[in-house]
Design a protein around this motif. Structure first.
Motif, short mmCIF file in Angstrom:
data_model
loop_
_atom_site.label_atom_id
_atom_site.label_comp_id
_atom_site.label_asym_id
_atom_site.label_seq_id
_atom_site.Cartn_x
_atom_site.Cartn_y
_atom_site.Cartn_z
N LYS A 60 0.86 -1.18 0.00
CA LYS A 60 0.00 0.00 0.00
C LYS A 60 0.90 1.23 0.00
CE LYS A 60 -4.29 1.48 2.05
NZ LYS A 60 -5.25 1.28 3.13
N VAL B 279 -3.59 4.84 -5.04
CA VAL B 279 -2.84 4.01 -4.10
C VAL B 279 -2.33 2.80 -4.87
CG1 VAL B 279 -2.93 2.65 -1.98
CG2 VAL B 279 -4.30 4.74 -2.17
N TYR C 134 0.98 5.33 -1.22
CA TYR C 134 0.20 6.48 -1.65
C TYR C 134 0.96 7.31 -2.68
CZ TYR C 134 -2.73 5.28 2.30
OH TYR C 134 -3.54 4.60 3.16
N ARG D 51 -2.81 0.04 -9.77
CA ARG D 51 -3.11 1.00 -8.72
C ARG D 51 -4.63 1.16 -8.60
NH1 ARG D 51 -0.36 4.73 -12.90
NH2 ARG D 51 -2.10 5.35 -14.16
N LEU E 232 -3.89 13.34 -3.17
CA LEU E 232 -3.69 11.91 -3.36
C LEU E 232 -4.25 11.54 -4.73
CD1 LEU E 232 -2.90 9.11 -2.20
CD2 LEU E 232 -5.24 8.97 -1.33
N GLN F 83 -1.07 -0.89 -5.00
CA GLN F 83 -1.36 -2.03 -4.13
C GLN F 83 -0.59 -3.27 -4.56
OE1 GLN F 83 -5.72 -1.93 -4.33
NE2 GLN F 83 -5.71 -0.96 -2.33
#
Length: 165
Positions: free
Chosen positions: A31, A47, A33, A163, A44, A49
């Motif tokens: 995870k 994210v 950002y 993402r 943001l 992953q």
């Protein structure tokens, strides 16, 4: 006025980390950002992953790295979220044969599936890279792996699969 010579144009840029730019690193966590600018106060964007995802550092300051991802996206991530471990990704939609030796006619030892990530334990040689994943290793053409090209890999505006938003 004298033109620049290739040696002058190829001079490495001084960076806060002392590492060359561009260069490849991988994401340290599952995870991470991604932000629009170098700081937690910036928007943001998404994210990531995927732990181990190869990314290309194209700029940096003392704490943040501007990266390109395998889908061509560009964002800023904190330096503590990246690792110096080298990985590569198969971004093409077909399987890639891994060979016992760095030759196209060498025995095939395994296949690398589309969107899969492999470790890159050493640098590539003569257009071939030895990769490893889940105890299996083999040689693949560098041109078939994302994370080996010296060219900047960003393609602003491309949606990403690795993402989430």
């Amino acid at each position: 006025m004298a033109a620049l010579t290739p040696a002058v144009q190829a001079a490495p840029r001084q960076t806060p980390s002392g590492q060359p730019v561009p260069r490849y690193v991988s994401l340290k966590f599952d995870k991470v950002y991604a932000r629009a600018g170098p700081g937690e106060d910036h928007k943001l964007l998404w994210v990531y992953q995927v732990k181990g995802l190869p990314v290309q550092v194209i700029a940096e300051n003392s704490e943040w790295r501007r990266i390109c991802d395998p889908d061509g996206g560009m964002a800023w991530v904190h330096r503590r979220l990246t690792s110096g471990e080298s990985t590569v990704m198969r971004v093409k939609p077909t399987r890639l044969a891994l060979h016992k030796k760095p030759r196209a006619e060498a025995e095939i030892t395994a296949y690398m599936n589309p969107r899969s990530i492999a470790e890159l334990p050493k640098t590539c040689e003569d257009g071939w890279c030895r990769v490893r994943s889940e105890g299996v290793s083999g040689w693949a053409p560098a041109s078939e792996l994302w994370g080996t090209s010296d060219a900047i890999q960003c393609k602003v505006g491309r949606p990403g699969v690795a993402r989430s938003r």
